[in-house]
Design an enzyme around this catalytic site. Structure first.
Site, PDB file in Angstrom:
ATOM      1  N   HIS A 106       0.820  -1.223   0.000  1.00 30.71           N
ATOM      2  CA  HIS A 106       0.000   0.000   0.000  1.00 30.71           C
ATOM      3  C   HIS A 106       0.849   1.265   0.000  1.00 30.71           C
ATOM      4  CE1 HIS A 106      -3.846  -2.164   1.579  1.00 30.71           C
ATOM      5  NE2 HIS A 106      -3.622  -2.363   0.301  1.00 30.71           N
ATOM      6  N   ASP A 111       0.524   1.620  -9.740  1.00 30.78           N
ATOM      7  CA  ASP A 111      -0.844   1.105  -9.620  1.00 30.78           C
ATOM      8  C   ASP A 111      -1.731   2.334  -9.552  1.00 30.78           C
ATOM      9  OD1 ASP A 111      -3.294   0.049  -8.880  1.00 30.78           O
ATOM     10  OD2 ASP A 111      -2.473  -1.316  -7.363  1.00 30.78           O
ATOM     11  N   HIS A 161      -1.177 -11.525  -1.606  1.00 33.92           N
ATOM     12  CA  HIS A 161      -2.547 -11.017  -1.794  1.00 33.92           C
ATOM     13  C   HIS A 161      -3.286 -11.883  -2.800  1.00 33.92           C
ATOM     14  CE1 HIS A 161      -1.555  -9.071  -5.674  1.00 33.92           C
ATOM     15  NE2 HIS A 161      -0.463  -8.589  -5.106  1.00 33.92           N
ATOM     16  N   HIS A 188     -10.451  -8.748  -7.509  1.00 34.13           N
ATOM     17  CA  HIS A 188     -11.585  -8.202  -6.753  1.00 34.13           C
ATOM     18  C   HIS A 188     -12.577  -7.681  -7.777  1.00 34.13           C
ATOM     19  CE1 HIS A 188      -9.954  -4.120  -7.542  1.00 34.13           C
ATOM     20  NE2 HIS A 188      -8.781  -4.595  -7.170  1.00 34.13           N
TER      21      HIS A 188
END
Ligand code: GLY
Ligand code: MN
Ligand code: MN
Length: 463
Positions: free
Chosen positions: A248, A265, A359, A363
């Site tokens: 993140h 990203d 991860h 999604h």
């Protein structure tokens, strides 16, 4: 189809769902405005559910839908003084014609009107756990109804989560939504191309202070905005070198150096819809052999996941497909020594791959970058499974993919320095992410305006 018809149709579908559940009334506020500091607010962003049913983006608005099909909107009243400062308001008088609702009132009348709307309904539906304080507000209105019991008014005897109904609708994108998602994907792809080319160009002609992550973030934002995107869909990640191993990480001020990778990203939001792209490229346009070796494994894993993204497959299948390729690659490169970890099935069973891939691969994506939608197949029973950390949990079989669903496909490898990990791979972080629309036969990648293939990226960055 006019856009107001789209929203009317969606509201009619909600009314039908309420009716099918025995009748009732649904209420839905939009998002609050959030203060940033002193008298400045964060840029306003409507609530996705509310916008899905209205196409209306003014704050302080509420929608009420009865199972009879009657719709009521509450919105800010006209106010010349406020409109001089903040901009034109639609106002309740103009709302029915513009938005196709049956009635509209000022938000100031909410506490006065809502008890009467709720009285004598079979049930009340509102989103649980998404709007702070909403449950208490509804309780307050129901208490008001209770004070009128002797006059014949009854509060609804049951409450239901409206999200269940709306999540299922939003999971399947209609043609209006798909058109916007494609445009958002195209804009974001162009922004990634621009960032890659800028990176190589700035390293060819170095500037004082060096090339920084924020330089590339600025290129992304420029490209999003000049094509009409209102916001980034989420905070952009521009990660130089080892920063790519921080999942993140945000765009900061670290220097991008020749010989290192850059992971971006980033995706724009366009007309309420997200895009979500990750690309990893050599800052100067040329992969080192070690980078390329891992990069090609991630590319191959993404191809395997794309192949597994088609109707009839399950949501988990692209993840499983990517995982198998990644695990094999970890063994082949010595990230996971074969002598200790055995064969690919052993690695999948032991979960040893989690050291480098921690991860999941997908999604749902839509109005929200991590969009709503049930990840389990509705109507099925939970069974034993493992969570992302390998712990046993009970979960329903994963969702069967069907046309109209949109999901990301984003495998990666992240190598933190550690004993027993070949040094040539240390600090390499790679992720490749595209947005896939499930079609009748397979899937359409809406974000391939920016290449994934290593040679194509090098060629693009030379140009
Ligand atoms: N950018 C958020 C994600 O990839 O899930
Ligand atoms: Mn994503
Ligand atoms: Mn992403």
């Amino acid at each position: 189809m006019s856009t107001s018809t789209i929203y009317e149709k969606r509201r009619a579908a909600v009314a039908r769902a309420l009716k099918a559940a025995g009748g009732g009334i649904a209420l839905l506020p939009t998002a609050p405005e959030y203060p940033r500091n002193r008298d400045s607010d964060f840029p306003y962003r409507h609530d996705s559910y509310f916008y899905y049913l209205t196409g209306f983006d003014e704050p302080q608005s509420w929608l009420v839908i009865a199972s009879s099909g009657k719709t009521t909107l509450f919105c800010r009243p006209k106010d010349l003084e406020r409109e001089i400062w903040d901009g034109i308001r639609l106002g309740p008088k103009a709302a029915p014609a513009r938005l196709g609702v049956d009635a509209a009132f000022s938000t100031d009348a909410l506490d006065e009107k809502m008890p009467a709307l709720l009285a004598n309904q079979k049930s009340v539906w509102f989103p649980f756990a998404t709007h702070e304080g909403l449950g208490a507000r509804v309780d307050g209105w129901l208490d008001k109804v209770r004070t009128r019991v002797r006059l014949g008014d009854e509060p609804p005897p049951s409450q239901h989560d409206l999200c269940g109904v709306l999540d299922e609708m939003r999971l399947f994108k209609d043609s209006h939504e798909i058109a916007i998602l494609r445009r958002a994907g195209k804009i974001s792809a162009g922004a990634h191309v621009r960032a890659m080319q800028t990176s190589a160009a700035m390293l060819r002609k170095p500037i004082k202070g060096g090339l920084r992550e924020y330089h590339l973030e600025a290129e992304l934002l420029h490209e999003f905005r000049r094509h009409g995107s209102q916001f980034p869909a989420y905070t952009s990640i521009v990660a130089a070198g080892a920063n790519a191993c921080v999942l993140h990480y945000r765009a900061g001020d670290a220097e991008l150096k020749a010989g290192e990778l850059c992971l971006i990203d980033a995706g724009c939001e366009l007309d309420g819809y997200a895009s979500d792209i990750t690309r990893t490229f050599p800052a100067d346009g040329k992969f080192t052999p070690a980078q390329r070796r891992l990069y090609d494994i991630v590319v191959e894993s993404q191809y395997a996941a794309v192949k597994a993204t088609k109707p009839g497959k399950r949501f988990n299948d692209p993840h499983e497909a990517a995982l198998r390729v990644l695990a094999q690659g970890m063994l082949d490169t010595g990230l996971l020594p074969k002598a200790k970890h055995g064969k690919v099935d052993d690695v999948l069973e032991s979960g040893a791959y989690r050291q480098f891939y921690m991860h999941r691969t997908s999604h749902w994506m839509g109005m929200d970058v991590h969009d709503c939608g049930d990840y389990g197949e509705p109507g099925t029973k939970p069974r034993e499974d493992k969570d992302a950390m390998g712990q046993p949990i009970l979960r329903r079989p994963s969702r069967i993919l069907r046309p109209g669903m949109v999901l990301t496909i984003e495998p990666g490898i992240y190598v933190r320095p550690a004993k027993n990990v070949p040094r040539e791979f240390w600090n390499i972080g790679i992720r490749i992410e595209d947005d896939a629309l499930v079609t009748a036969k397979g899937c359409e990648l809406m974000t391939r305006g920016v290449p994934v293939d290593g040679d194509e990226i090098e060629a693009l960055m030379r140009g």
